[in-house]
Design an enzyme around this catalytic site. Structure first.
Site, PDB file in Angstrom:
ATOM      1  N   ARG A  82       0.864  -1.185   0.000  1.00 36.28           N
ATOM      2  CA  ARG A  82       0.000   0.000   0.000  1.00 36.28           C
ATOM      3  C   ARG A  82       0.900   1.235   0.000  1.00 36.28           C
ATOM      4  O   ARG A  82       1.619   1.485   0.968  1.00 36.28           O
ATOM      5  CB  ARG A  82      -0.907  -0.008   1.237  1.00 36.28           C
ATOM      6  CG  ARG A  82      -1.754   1.236   1.386  1.00 36.28           C
ATOM      7  CD  ARG A  82      -2.727   1.114   2.580  1.00 36.28           C
ATOM      8  NE  ARG A  82      -3.505   2.324   2.705  1.00 36.28           N
ATOM      9  CZ  ARG A  82      -3.288   3.297   3.586  1.00 36.28           C
ATOM     10  NH1 ARG A  82      -2.306   3.199   4.463  1.00 36.28           N
ATOM     11  NH2 ARG A  82      -4.043   4.375   3.603  1.00 36.28           N
ATOM     12  N   HIS A 129      -2.573  11.043   0.174  1.00 38.03           N
ATOM     13  CA  HIS A 129      -2.114  10.848   1.551  1.00 38.03           C
ATOM     14  C   HIS A 129      -1.419  12.150   1.961  1.00 38.03           C
ATOM     15  O   HIS A 129      -0.238  12.177   2.270  1.00 38.03           O
ATOM     16  CB  HIS A 129      -1.188   9.630   1.635  1.00 38.03           C
ATOM     17  CG  HIS A 129      -0.989   9.077   3.023  1.00 38.03           C
ATOM     18  ND1 HIS A 129      -1.151   7.744   3.327  1.00 38.03           N
ATOM     19  CD2 HIS A 129      -0.622   9.668   4.182  1.00 38.03           C
ATOM     20  CE1 HIS A 129      -0.890   7.544   4.619  1.00 38.03           C
ATOM     21  NE2 HIS A 129      -0.565   8.706   5.158  1.00 38.03           N
ATOM     22  N   GLU A 174      -7.293   8.887   5.541  1.00 37.62           N
ATOM     23  CA  GLU A 174      -7.550   9.607   6.783  1.00 37.62           C
ATOM     24  C   GLU A 174      -7.916  11.070   6.583  1.00 37.62           C
ATOM     25  O   GLU A 174      -7.177  11.974   7.016  1.00 37.62           O
ATOM     26  CB  GLU A 174      -6.324   9.516   7.705  1.00 37.62           C
ATOM     27  CG  GLU A 174      -5.927   8.110   8.077  1.00 37.62           C
ATOM     28  CD  GLU A 174      -4.872   8.075   9.194  1.00 37.62           C
ATOM     29  OE1 GLU A 174      -4.359   9.138   9.548  1.00 37.62           O
ATOM     30  OE2 GLU A 174      -4.598   6.989   9.707  1.00 37.62           O
ATOM     31  N   ASN A 307      -7.825   2.343   9.553  1.00 39.34           N
ATOM     32  CA  ASN A 307      -6.563   2.593  10.237  1.00 39.34           C
ATOM     33  C   ASN A 307      -6.846   2.675  11.721  1.00 39.34           C
ATOM     34  O   ASN A 307      -7.662   3.477  12.169  1.00 39.34           O
ATOM     35  CB  ASN A 307      -5.916   3.907   9.772  1.00 39.34           C
ATOM     36  CG  ASN A 307      -5.390   3.808   8.342  1.00 39.34           C
ATOM     37  OD1 ASN A 307      -5.487   2.754   7.712  1.00 39.34           O
ATOM     38  ND2 ASN A 307      -4.834   4.892   7.850  1.00 39.34           N
ATOM     39  N   TYR A 309      -4.997   2.747  15.565  1.00 39.28           N
ATOM     40  CA  TYR A 309      -3.829   2.792  16.445  1.00 39.28           C
ATOM     41  C   TYR A 309      -4.230   2.577  17.901  1.00 39.28           C
ATOM     42  O   TYR A 309      -3.629   1.781  18.598  1.00 39.28           O
ATOM     43  CB  TYR A 309      -3.050   4.092  16.230  1.00 39.28           C
ATOM     44  CG  TYR A 309      -2.350   4.074  14.877  1.00 39.28           C
ATOM     45  CD1 TYR A 309      -1.130   3.441  14.719  1.00 39.28           C
ATOM     46  CD2 TYR A 309      -2.953   4.610  13.735  1.00 39.28           C
ATOM     47  CE1 TYR A 309      -0.502   3.362  13.479  1.00 39.28           C
ATOM     48  CE2 TYR A 309      -2.336   4.536  12.490  1.00 39.28           C
ATOM     49  CZ  TYR A 309      -1.114   3.913  12.368  1.00 39.28           C
ATOM     50  OH  TYR A 309      -0.508   3.807  11.145  1.00 39.28           O
ATOM     51  N   GLU A 387      -3.917   0.213   8.084  1.00 40.89           N
ATOM     52  CA  GLU A 387      -2.780   0.646   8.900  1.00 40.89           C
ATOM     53  C   GLU A 387      -2.989   0.204  10.339  1.00 40.89           C
ATOM     54  O   GLU A 387      -4.089   0.335  10.886  1.00 40.89           O
ATOM     55  CB  GLU A 387      -2.606   2.173   8.940  1.00 40.89           C
ATOM     56  CG  GLU A 387      -1.944   2.776   7.749  1.00 40.89           C
ATOM     57  CD  GLU A 387      -1.795   4.288   7.854  1.00 40.89           C
ATOM     58  OE1 GLU A 387      -1.618   4.816   8.983  1.00 40.89           O
ATOM     59  OE2 GLU A 387      -1.844   4.935   6.799  1.00 40.89           O
TER      60      GLU A 387
HETATM   61  C1  PNW Z   1      -1.500   7.911  10.326  1.00 43.77           C
HETATM   62  N1  PNW Z   1      -3.430  11.590  15.315  1.00 43.77           N
HETATM   63  O1  PNW Z   1      -1.339   9.202  10.826  1.00 43.77           O
HETATM   64  C2  PNW Z   1      -1.063   8.048   8.886  1.00 43.77           C
HETATM   65  O2  PNW Z   1      -1.914   7.527   7.927  1.00 43.77           O
HETATM   66  C3  PNW Z   1       0.354   7.678   8.660  1.00 43.77           C
HETATM   67  O3  PNW Z   1       0.848   8.424   7.590  1.00 43.77           O
HETATM   68  C4  PNW Z   1       1.153   7.857   9.945  1.00 43.77           C
HETATM   69  O4  PNW Z   1       2.526   7.708   9.766  1.00 43.77           O
HETATM   70  C5  PNW Z   1       0.604   6.869  10.949  1.00 43.77           C
HETATM   71  O5  PNW Z   1      -0.795   7.044  11.131  1.00 43.77           O
HETATM   72  C6  PNW Z   1       1.269   6.927  12.308  1.00 43.77           C
HETATM   73  O6  PNW Z   1       1.077   8.187  12.885  1.00 43.77           O
HETATM   74  C7  PNW Z   1      -1.877   9.709  11.972  1.00 43.77           C
HETATM   75  O7  PNW Z   1      -2.833  12.545  15.813  1.00 43.77           O
HETATM   76  C8  PNW Z   1      -1.231  10.811  12.520  1.00 43.77           C
HETATM   77  O8  PNW Z   1      -4.515  11.179  15.802  1.00 43.77           O
HETATM   78  C9  PNW Z   1      -1.744  11.435  13.631  1.00 43.77           C
HETATM   79  C10 PNW Z   1      -2.913  10.953  14.180  1.00 43.77           C
HETATM   80  C11 PNW Z   1      -3.568   9.862  13.625  1.00 43.77           C
HETATM   81  C12 PNW Z   1      -3.051   9.243  12.526  1.00 43.77           C
END
Ligand code: PNW
Length: 494
Positions: A82, A129, A174, A307, A309, A387
């Site tokens: 991706r 992106h 995102e 995505n 986290y 992600e």
């Molecule tokens: C995502 N937040 O970014 C992106 O899709 C990627 O490019 C990035 O490297 C990855 O997650 C890790 O950070 C984010 O602040 C950046 O909530 C910031 C946030 C969420 C996603």
């Protein structure tokens, strides 16, 4: 529940295993072959915007090293890569018409796609992106409705060049980040502090998404078309406290439903409008929505990219040691939510990554289940985790090897969480590790490492980490191996 076991877990046949990157984070070559500034190039030069003043000028130099990187993917048994296309490489001046196309930029992606296909790796293309041309920002960027039409024109340039070889197209990555975090919070490029611009940008990006889906569907009916959103799982600290429940509702609304509802239900969440009005933003979103927009935005898609986290536990009350996972930059920023004043994230004591992001794998099971039940299942839209990953401050040993058991455990736990969702009947078809390589982590610069492959940014040498070797085996076996070590008795060798 698989996530409570340490057994080997088998994934369904055909489950897609990949790794992800984004153009600005890995390509470098920011001035090569006619590329010009994107908003991230200009933003990175603003004092205090990015930690260490880091820029994307060289990054992982993938523009010049893509053959080596594809060989690396092959060695890790990946089914798919991706990656994203840099709008600023393809239409550097944001000029309209055929004359605005930088053919050398287009050719790079053509070479990359050929190299992937020659290695039997599926190209999973993301069109946006976050790196739109700086020239486009001069006319208001995404706050200007015209950006949606310019995005469509750029997308069609790439579609024409690659559709004979590319079958998976993701419109946006995102949009929450590229609107709320970028035009509202001032944390990402272009670094604006305007909630009206953030709301307009979000709407115009979604409009651009819908327009591109319509155009690509006409030209390539069998293509897999979709979008990737970032999600949180917002829980009230005290589920019996109406205030805490309201806090969680707002975060869920302003990060998740503000995109999933227009996209899949064809309307903005009803509770968004009174919240915005109460925050002094009454009529702002309404003023950018034109007749027919929601019909375009909700054009049927095939895939929703997820995505994930971490989630968060929220309240209006103050708890000691609130979680702050944003980069400590020397610049004025504000909350990324236009109408959630006073909402605080409680530190619930979960383990965290070195970016202060909570590690909460069970949130992924709940998220996928909810998306399947409320949105994608009834519409036959497939879910892919596009992600998931973690930043740790890796410490290489004397030979340069990174034995990142912390990252490996993170992946193990999240893959088990996905298996739980699969067992509950959720249609998840693939997984992409974020990220293939250590890379430019936006406002964090190069200070945070997400790769399953390490990068020495002095020499550009790549070294597969323990997590990368492990993930390569997972991709090969279509299974997560039994957990070893302290959590379980050592597994029997087969
Ligand atoms: C995502 N937040 O970014 C992106 O899709 C990627 O490019 C990035 O490297 C990855 O997650 C890790 O950070 C984010 O602040 C950046 O909530 C910031 C946030 C969420 C996603």
């Amino acid at each position: 529940m698989n996530s409570n076991t340490t057994d080997r877990v088998q994934f369904p046949d055909g489950f897609l295993w990949g790794a992800a990157t984004a153009a600005f984070q890995v390509e470098g070559a920011s001035r090569s072959d006619g590329r010009k500034d994107s908003v991230w190039d200009t933003f990175a030069r603003v004092p205090g915007a990015v930690l260490g003043g880091d820029t994307g000028e060289i990054a992982c130099d993938q523009y010049n090293r893509y053959r080596d990187d594809v060989a690396l993917m092959k060695s890790l048994n990946l089914d798919a890569y991706r990656f994203s296309i840099s709008w600023a490489r393809v239409r550097p001046d944001a000029a309209k018409g055929p004359a605005g196309v930088n053919q050398l930029g287009v050719d790079y992606y053509s070479r990359l796609v050929d190299e992937l296909l020659a290695n039997d790796i599926l190209p999973w293309v993301t069109l946006f992106h976050w790196d739109h041309p700086a020239a486009l920002e001069e006319t208001g960027g995404w706050a200007n409705r015209d950006a949606a039409y310019r995005f469509t024109e750029y997308a069609l340039t790439m579609h024409e060049a690659l559709a004979d070889r590319v079958s998976v197209w993701t419109t946006l990555n995102e949009p929450w980040c590229s609107s709320f975090l970028s035009y509202g919070a001032g944390v990402h490029a272009p670094g604006k502090l305007s909630y009206p611009d953030a709301l307009a940008a979000a709407h115009h990006q979604m409009l651009g998404h819908g327009l591109v889906v319509q155009e690509l569907r006409k030209r390539q009916p069998e293509a897999n078309l979709g979008i990737t959103l970032n999600f949180t799982v917002a829980d009230p600290v005290d589920p019996s406290d109406p205030q805490d429940v309201d806090a969680a509702r707002r975060i869920d609304c302003q990060m998740n439903r503000v995109f999933t509802d227009p996209l899949l239900l064809g309307e903005y969440p009803r509770d968004l409008f009174p919240d915005l009005a109460e925050a002094g933003l009454g009529g702002v979103l309404e003023s950018v929505i034109e007749d027919g927009d929601l019909g375009i935005i909700s054009t049927p898609i095939d895939t929703l990219g997820v995505n994930y986290y971490h989630g968060e536990e929220v309240s209006y009350r103050e708890y000691p040691g609130a979680v702050d996972g944003s980069a400590p930059v020397a610049r004025t920023t504000q909350a990324p939510y236009p109408a959630a004043e006073g909402v605080k994230v409680r530190n619930r004591g979960l383990p965290m990554t070195d970016q202060n992001w909570e590690i909460q794998p069970e949130g992924l099971t709940r998220l996928l289940t909810r998306l399947h039940n409320d949105y994608t299942g009834p519409r036959n839209v497939a879910l892919y985790v596009t992600e998931n990953g973690c930043a740790f401050d890796d410490v290489p040993d004397a030979s340069g090897y990174v034995d990142d058991q912390n990252r490996l455990s993170f992946y193990d736990a999240h893959l088990r969480a996905i298996k739980d969702a699969l067992d509950a009947g959720v249609d998840v078809r693939g997984y992409f590790a974020w990220s293939l390589l250590d890379n430019y982590e936006w406002a964090w610069g190069y200070s945070k490492r997400f790769g399953i492959v390490g990068v020495d940014f002095e020499t550009q040498q790549r070294t597969v980490k323990a997590s990368g070797h492990w993930y390569g085996q997972v991709a090969k076996d279509n299974a997560v191996p039994a957990l070893r070590g302290t959590l379980a008795e050592p597994a029997m060798e087969m």
